[in-house]
Design an enzyme around this catalytic site. Sequence first.
Site, PDB file in Angstrom:
ATOM      1  N   GLY A   1      48.453  27.941  39.187  1.00 41.63           N
ATOM      2  CA  GLY A   1      47.167  27.430  38.725  1.00 41.63           C
ATOM      3  C   GLY A   1      47.294  26.084  38.025  1.00 41.63           C
ATOM      4  O   GLY A   1      46.465  25.189  38.214  1.00 41.63           O
ATOM      5  N   CYS A   2      48.333  25.923  37.235  1.00 47.05           N
ATOM      6  CA  CYS A   2      48.523  24.673  36.492  1.00 47.05           C
ATOM      7  C   CYS A   2      48.912  23.533  37.422  1.00 47.05           C
ATOM      8  O   CYS A   2      48.468  22.391  37.233  1.00 47.05           O
ATOM      9  CB  CYS A   2      49.562  24.868  35.395  1.00 47.05           C
ATOM     10  SG  CYS A   2      49.028  26.084  34.158  1.00 47.05           S
ATOM     11  N   SER A   3      49.695  23.834  38.430  1.00 45.09           N
ATOM     12  CA  SER A   3      50.045  22.805  39.414  1.00 45.09           C
ATOM     13  C   SER A   3      48.810  22.380  40.208  1.00 45.09           C
ATOM     14  O   SER A   3      48.583  21.188  40.432  1.00 45.09           O
ATOM     15  CB  SER A   3      51.137  23.322  40.365  1.00 45.09           C
ATOM     16  OG  SER A   3      52.353  23.452  39.668  1.00 45.09           O
TER      17      SER A   3
ATOM     18  N   ALA B   1      46.602  20.195  37.940  1.00 47.19           N
ATOM     19  CA  ALA B   1      47.170  18.852  37.779  1.00 47.19           C
ATOM     20  C   ALA B   1      46.956  18.009  39.033  1.00 47.19           C
ATOM     21  O   ALA B   1      46.590  16.833  38.954  1.00 47.19           O
ATOM     22  CB  ALA B   1      48.656  18.943  37.438  1.00 47.19           C
TER      23      ALA B   1
END
Length: 186
Positions: free
Chosen positions: A67-69, A72
């Site tokens: 999710g964070c990738s 970003a």
Amino acid sequence: MRAMMIAALAAAGFAASADAALKSGATAADFTTRGALAGKVFTLNLKEQLKKGPVVLYFFPAAFTPGCSAEARAFAEHIGDFKAAGASVIGMSADPVDKLADFSTKDCANKFPVASAGPRVISDYDVALTYTGRDGKAATITNRTSYVIAPDGHIIFSLTDPAAGPHVQNTLDTVRAYAKAHPTHS
């Protein structure tokens, strides 16, 4: 003036989420920390960043997680839109700066800085999230929360949502509305 802007943004549907940590109108705490852009580590100060215009400060749980990738990469894809609205983007997590330096080149595509949020920043922005690892040990990470901070240091939008998807569009819509209401900052 600030109250009128917050009211205008709220009328346009940009009110803070019920789950948001700090609410619109709150003063954003200044901080200085280590960040990375394009793999290069540097000292990042919020007050200095705000001199350039509004700042989208988004907190994410951990670099290199799915999710964070994705989040970003989505911010990186839209960085031109944020710049066109006069805003800059800063990602933050509790990750160490060496890990974030790698993340800044890979998932952030060298487009915006990511910085390490220490305990004071995590507390000041009310983004602490306790995570229990597979080893059973608890650690503090940052909750997925996005803020748009006006150049005067006041929060004009906040959103806490575990889904990465809404953060980019909602913050972009907010900085566009801010730019329209304050053409000298865009």
